[in-house]
Design an enzyme around this catalytic site. Structure first.
Site, short mmCIF file in Angstrom:
data_model
loop_
_atom_site.label_atom_id
_atom_site.label_comp_id
_atom_site.label_asym_id
_atom_site.label_seq_id
_atom_site.Cartn_x
_atom_site.Cartn_y
_atom_site.Cartn_z
N GLU A 428 39.14 -48.83 -32.33
CA GLU A 428 40.18 -48.91 -31.50
C GLU A 428 40.12 -48.51 -30.07
O GLU A 428 40.76 -48.48 -29.33
CB GLU A 428 41.46 -48.36 -32.22
N GLN A 497 35.43 -45.26 -35.32
CA GLN A 497 35.74 -44.99 -36.65
C GLN A 497 34.82 -46.11 -37.47
O GLN A 497 34.28 -47.03 -36.90
CB GLN A 497 37.16 -44.83 -37.21
#
Length: 709
Positions: A428, A497
């Site tokens: 993100e 991530q």
């Protein structure tokens, strides 16, 4: 912590965490609370419109503090017993032992129970009084409660949420009946011990809450209230568990993860309520401004669902049914954005409309669609439950997601491929990228599975679905031999991530071991060390696939910094910030053991295994793995594996066998008859009637298709 060391299921301490966010939680899929919190949350009850939607606070009746004579000298102990889903606070002096017990009933899910026990530790003719301080306040910032007429000498309050999730929708109702708490309890001179139970019932109608309260009182009178709760937890642990010998720290962590995940789920039986789903902080958390507001998004399908599916396919189907229920909203979102089919929201609550408070995620993080489709695919491969797709709405979801992807791609004539533009990948830190690798593979799978399911159901679908699937661009760098995260990704750019590494697991995207290694090596050093807890588990699983247990262990060890003592509560980030109790991180951790150490992979025709047991573990036992209606127990040691068929599905063609990859040996699985063999790769499949050489050849081809192409 001596109790904890002796019993991995019991977490005990003489002090509380300084940050009470890390207190233990109690839940049963319908009700949830954090110990010493002033609120209870109820499944599916949210307040607030759109991005302001959060779990509605119900005042807690079990947030009670006890004071005893000689309080300053009393020995205090705080214990979470995961075996029974019960929290205890004990205060002990030389004369008395006082125990405060709290639990959310595992099978009678509308009940929350507080019990106070007092026991004399020495001969005395004096009365003993315990003072009770209840912080209960029959008001809420989210629910307009009013007092009703007392019921069976218990207080009855009821109300509606203040603001519906969607304009024009009905407000949600909450009804609660609770036994009044006295200001003190006294053990008389002639009494050696005493116990007092205080019952709370919560439901969404007056009729139901009264029925549940009466049921609870009957259980109290027959002395079965606590025993029935303990029995339900005992049944759960006997049916599904992961345990190991050789590393007590890991064993305790596993037990905590399983407890918190299982307590967030409803019982594995028919219930009288519609379960909404798993949110990152579980049912006990998610109030206004915290823990993602109790919303449901990809954490459920990618990080939590695989564990639920392996142990409880019926509960997994309930998670899928919630996506079926909210399909009309997803179709509406797709239409509003100008696409066919269904576009699921990035964050959802009850209605299935977008409740994320930042538009960019709902507009761009569209891999949620393929995450959901992949969960349906894994369910079908594990169960072969075609009726779920034919009659219960599964096909409608799979088809609608395929329709969406067919309209969301853009033809690129210069590269002769389909692009997916303007997306946010799981990383993100990036947005508005073209051809996110994870998103592209998920879209490809969604179209392929929809075509496959259409064939099973004898439904005609557009032939271009498979053509699009074949030509969706999955970025690949032929020079460096790795998968760039998206078109234009520059090696060295920081990644939030797990993203590209998810291609190997859970997606099982075909690639050679060297390419799998290259992806791990490329993204390992650039993944944010302060990112969310679940990430390092995916690196661990990748290295376990490649039989590098040392590097896998390094990543697994990072996760322990997210486990907050003494009750094994996970924080989203290692510094304690972010969501708590972070089920998403626990789900990744559990998958490292359940799918990493074992090598389990759910494929179209079999359940693959390829175990690797790290040096510090002597034996790993997994109870309750489901496959095609059968239930299996696996015992994995350094040199030997044992498989036991503990429950068999008595349907022709569903009997199972073990086939070893290297030798081609076949072991028929008969109920309760252990089958042992040298530790190594193999598969569980339905019994075949071909000779062993043919089986071996088919297996090798299947294995190469899964891992080597």
């Amino acid at each position: 912590m001596s109790e904890c060391e002796n019993d991995p299921a019991v977490f005990s301490s003489d002090t509380l965490p300084t940050d009470l966010r890390f207190m233990a939680t109690l839940a049963n899929g319908y009700l949830g609370t954090r110990i010493y919190s002033d609120v209870i949350h109820m499944n599916g009850v949210y307040n607030g419109e759109g991005g302001n939607c959060c779990r509605a606070d119900i005042p807690s009746t079990v947030n009670v503090r006890l004071t005893v004579p000689d309080e300053s000298t009393a020995k205090k102990t705080y214990t979470l017993n995961t075996r029974t889903g019960t929290f205890y606070t004990t205060k002990e002096t030389k004369d008395f032992l006082v125990t405060q017990q709290i639990f959310a009933h595992r099978s009678h899910v509308h009940l929350m129970v507080l019990t106070i026990y007092v026991e004399r530790m020495a001969i005395s003719k004096k009365p003993f009084t315990v003072e009770i301080k209840s912080l209960f306040d029959p008001h809420s910032q989210n629910i307009d409660f009013m007092r009703g007429q007392d019921f069976m000498e218990a207080m009855y309050i009821h109300g509606e949420t203040l603001t519906p999730e969607v304009k024009g929708a009905a407000r949600q109702s909450v009804h609660m009946i609770s036994m009044p708490l006295p200001e003190s309890l006294t053990l008389l001179p002639n009494e050696q011990s005493g116990s007092w139970q205080f019952l709370t019932a919560v439901a969404d109608t007056e009729e139901q809450v009264k029925e549940c309260f009466v049921e609870g009182q009957i259980l109290v009178q027959s002395d079965q209230l606590y025993s029935s709760h303990v029995s339900a937890w005992a049944s759960l642990w006997s049916e599904s568990c992961i345990s190991l010998r050789g590393c007590s720290k890991l064993n305790q962590a596993l037990r905590g993860c399983l407890y918190y995940l299982f307590s967030a789920l409803p019982p594995d039986k028919s219930t009288d309520f519609q379960y909404i789903g798993l949110s990152p902080g579980g049912l006990s958390n998610g109030g206004n401004g915290e823990d993602y507001f109790g919303h449901i998004f990809w954490d459920q399908e990618i990080w939590l669902y695989p564990v639920v599916l392996a142990f409880y396919p019926r509960l997994a189907s309930i998670l899928l049914k919630n996506r079926i229920r909210t399909l009309p909203a997803a179709k509406s979102i797709a239409a509003q954005q100008g696409y066919l089919g269904a576009k699921y929201p990035w964050e959802s609550a009850v209605t299935g409309y977008e409740v994320c408070n930042e538009d960019i995620y709902g507009l761009e993080e569209i891999h949620i669609n393929s995450d959901i489709s992949f969960a349906f695919q894994q369910y079908f491969y594990l169960t072969q439950d075609l009726e779920f797709f034919r009659k219960e709405g599964g096909w409608d979801v799979v088809c609608s997601i395929a329709e969406f992807w067919s309209s969301r791609v853009t033809w690129n004539p210069s590269e002769m491929c389909y692009d997916i533009k303007g997306v946010m990948p799981p990383d993100e830190y990036q947005s508005d990228v073209t051809n996110s690798t994870f998103t592209a593979v998920g879209a490809k799978y969604s179209l392929q599975f929809a075509t496959e399911m259409a064939s099973h159901l004898q439904i005609e679908v557009p032939s271009e679905w498979m053509e699009i699937a074949k030509k969706i661009k999955v970025p690949f760098d032929p020079e460096k031999q790795y998968h760039p995260e998206f078109d234009g990704y520059k090696p060295g750019d920081v990644v939030k991530q797990a993203d590209v590494v998810l291609l190997g697991y859970p997606l099982m995207y075909p690639m050679s071991p060297q390419l799998r290694k290259n992806d791990l090596v490329m993204y390992e050093p650039v993944t944010d060390p302060d990112g969310p807890a679940m990430t390092w588990n995916m690196f661990a699983i990748g290295w376990l696939e490649l039989k590098d247990s040392t590097r896998a262990q390094q990543h697994l060890n990072k996760c322990f910094t997210n486990i907050q003592e003494p009750f094994k509560v996970w924080s989203e980030n290692a510094d304690g910030s972010g969501a708590v109790n972070f089920l998403t991180g626990m789900g990744g951790f559990l998958q490292t053991i359940l799918f990493g150490f074992t090598g389990f992979r759910i494929t179209k025709n079999c359940l693959l295994f390829d175990p690797i047991i790290p040096e510090d573990i002597d034996e790993l036992q997994i109870t309750g793995i489901n496959y095609l209606g059968n239930v299996l127990l696996f015992q994995l040691a350094k040199e030997q594996a044992t498989v036991v068929l503990t429950q068999c599905y008595e349907v022709q063609g569903m009997a199972l066998e073990v086939v070893l990859r290297d030798s081609g040996e076949i072991f028929v699985l008969d109920k309760d008859q252990p089958v042992s063999f040298r530790l190594g790769p193999g598969k569980i499949q339905t019994r075949c009637h071909t000779d062993s050489s043919e089986l071996s050849t088919k297996y090798y081809l299947g294995n190469e298709l899964c891992f080597l192409l």
